[in-house]
Write a protein that holds these residues in place. Structure first.
Motif, PDB file in Angstrom:
ATOM      1  N   ARG A   1       0.804  -1.223   0.000  1.00  0.00           N
ATOM      2  CA  ARG A   1       0.000   0.000   0.000  1.00  0.00           C
ATOM      3  C   ARG A   1       0.835   1.270   0.000  1.00  0.00           C
ATOM      4  O   ARG A   1       0.489   2.248  -0.676  1.00  0.00           O
ATOM      5  CB  ARG A   1      -0.923   0.002   1.224  1.00  0.00           C
ATOM      6  N   TYR A   2       1.939   1.269   0.741  1.00  0.00           N
ATOM      7  CA  TYR A   2       2.680   2.511   0.930  1.00  0.00           C
ATOM      8  C   TYR A   2       4.046   2.536   0.257  1.00  0.00           C
ATOM      9  O   TYR A   2       4.721   3.561   0.284  1.00  0.00           O
ATOM     10  CB  TYR A   2       2.853   2.788   2.433  1.00  0.00           C
ATOM     11  N   GLY A   3       4.461   1.436  -0.320  1.00  0.00           N
ATOM     12  CA  GLY A   3       5.781   1.405  -0.919  1.00  0.00           C
ATOM     13  C   GLY A   3       6.857   1.120   0.110  1.00  0.00           C
ATOM     14  O   GLY A   3       6.597   1.108   1.307  1.00  0.00           O
ATOM     15  N   HIS A   4       8.062   0.909  -0.347  1.00  0.00           N
ATOM     16  CA  HIS A   4       9.141   0.460   0.527  1.00  0.00           C
ATOM     17  C   HIS A   4       9.486   1.460   1.624  1.00  0.00           C
ATOM     18  O   HIS A   4       9.526   1.101   2.807  1.00  0.00           O
ATOM     19  CB  HIS A   4      10.387   0.162  -0.306  1.00  0.00           C
ATOM     20  N   ALA A   5       9.748   2.689   1.266  1.00  0.00           N
ATOM     21  CA  ALA A   5      10.256   3.668   2.235  1.00  0.00           C
ATOM     22  C   ALA A   5       9.288   3.894   3.382  1.00  0.00           C
ATOM     23  O   ALA A   5       9.636   3.741   4.564  1.00  0.00           O
ATOM     24  CB  ALA A   5      10.554   4.994   1.522  1.00  0.00           C
ATOM     25  N   LYS A   6       8.054   4.257   3.082  1.00  0.00           N
ATOM     26  CA  LYS A   6       7.084   4.569   4.127  1.00  0.00           C
ATOM     27  C   LYS A   6       6.748   3.334   4.960  1.00  0.00           C
ATOM     28  O   LYS A   6       6.612   3.419   6.188  1.00  0.00           O
ATOM     29  CB  LYS A   6       5.810   5.146   3.510  1.00  0.00           C
ATOM     30  N   ALA A   7       6.633   2.185   4.316  1.00  0.00           N
ATOM     31  CA  ALA A   7       6.287   0.960   5.046  1.00  0.00           C
ATOM     32  C   ALA A   7       7.385   0.577   6.033  1.00  0.00           C
ATOM     33  O   ALA A   7       7.106   0.166   7.164  1.00  0.00           O
ATOM     34  CB  ALA A   7       6.054  -0.186   4.053  1.00  0.00           C
ATOM     35  N   ILE A   8       8.642   0.694   5.619  1.00  0.00           N
ATOM     36  CA  ILE A   8       9.757   0.320   6.497  1.00  0.00           C
ATOM     37  C   ILE A   8       9.809   1.218   7.725  1.00  0.00           C
ATOM     38  O   ILE A   8      10.070   0.756   8.839  1.00  0.00           O
ATOM     39  CB  ILE A   8      11.085   0.368   5.710  1.00  0.00           C
ATOM     40  N   VAL A   9       9.548   2.518   7.540  1.00  0.00           N
ATOM     41  CA  VAL A   9       9.544   3.453   8.674  1.00  0.00           C
ATOM     42  C   VAL A   9       8.345   3.198   9.580  1.00  0.00           C
ATOM     43  O   VAL A   9       8.482   3.114  10.808  1.00  0.00           O
ATOM     44  CB  VAL A   9       9.542   4.911   8.175  1.00  0.00           C
ATOM     45  N   LEU A  10       7.159   3.065   9.004  1.00  0.00           N
ATOM     46  CA  LEU A  10       5.947   2.839   9.799  1.00  0.00           C
ATOM     47  C   LEU A  10       6.014   1.548  10.599  1.00  0.00           C
ATOM     48  O   LEU A  10       5.538   1.483  11.736  1.00  0.00           O
ATOM     49  CB  LEU A  10       4.714   2.810   8.886  1.00  0.00           C
TER      50      LEU A  10
END
Length: 222
Positions: free
Chosen positions: A122-131
């Motif tokens: 849903r959010y792509g790699h960057a945002k998902a890894i941080v969240l």
């Protein structure tokens, strides 16, 4: 005799209790738990959020537990453990694929994997890894999952470092700030930890709500 007493107290430690872990292992225990929770699937049950917050609180010396930690070594151990653990989990996933997760019979672990996959999709790699850093269990399984899905090494390393520093330093300093402002704050520790768990889920809840609103808006346009 003293050595035997110290050893027996460490063997009696409760791994689910942040204060028990800190009393037995101190700053080294924080680094070890951060590594295990973010790098090894067997560490999914460890109390990462509450451990960081409680450790920061105990740096102030305002509690009655008798445990006092130094802030700078604590921050170093927390960051190092969180970053090294995530990178280790990624490498394990890269080499072993999804086989390790597939062998697990833990329903909670598989639920976490499903949520991690949803985050990545849903959010792509960057945002998902941080969240993922702020969601218990998900932060454990997302790292090997990212490796199994062959997320680029540079992308994963950059964003896991960003999320790891913000998560570990943020929660530790939050505990330190509260402990500095409220005397004997550890008597309120249980409700505070419960609040931390709720707050840690807010970034994910906000993103899910935003995504649902965007999806609903697209349906209306059709």
């Amino acid at each position: 005799m003293t050595t035997l007493v110290a050893l027996s107290s460490q063997l009696a430690v409760n791994p689910l209790d942040a204060q028990s872990l800190l009393a037995a292992f101190g700053v080294a225990g924080v680094g070890a738990v951060m590594f295990a929770e973010t790098g090894l699937l067997i560490g999914f049950f460890l109390p990462g959020d509450s451990l960081l917050f409680t450790a920061g609180l105990l740096c102030t010396g305002s509690g009655r537990s008798g445990v006092h930690l130094s802030l700078v070594p604590l921050l170093a151990a927390a960051v190092l453990g969180a970053l090294a653990g995530a990178q280790c989990g990624y490498l394990i996933g890269r080499r072993a694929g999804g086989s390790l997760l597939a062998r697990s019979r833990s329903r909670r672990l598989h639920d976490g994997a499903r949520r991690a996959e949803e985050l990545l999709a849903r959010y792509g790699h960057a945002k998902a890894i941080v969240l993922a850093r702020f969601v218990p269990v998900v932060r454990t399984v997302l790292n090997p999952l990212a490796g199994a899905l062959e997320v680029p090494v540079r992308v994963f390393t950059l964003w896991q470092a960003v999320g790891g520093v913000v998560w570990s330093v943020g929660l530790t300093l939050a505990g330190y700030a509260l402990g500095s402002s409220i005397p004997d704050v550890d008597r309120y520790l249980l409700p505070i930890v419960a609040l931390i768990v709720v707050v840690s889920l807010l970034p994910l809840a906000a993103e899910l709500l935003r995504a649902r609103k965007a999806a609903a808006a697209k349906e209306v346009r059709r």
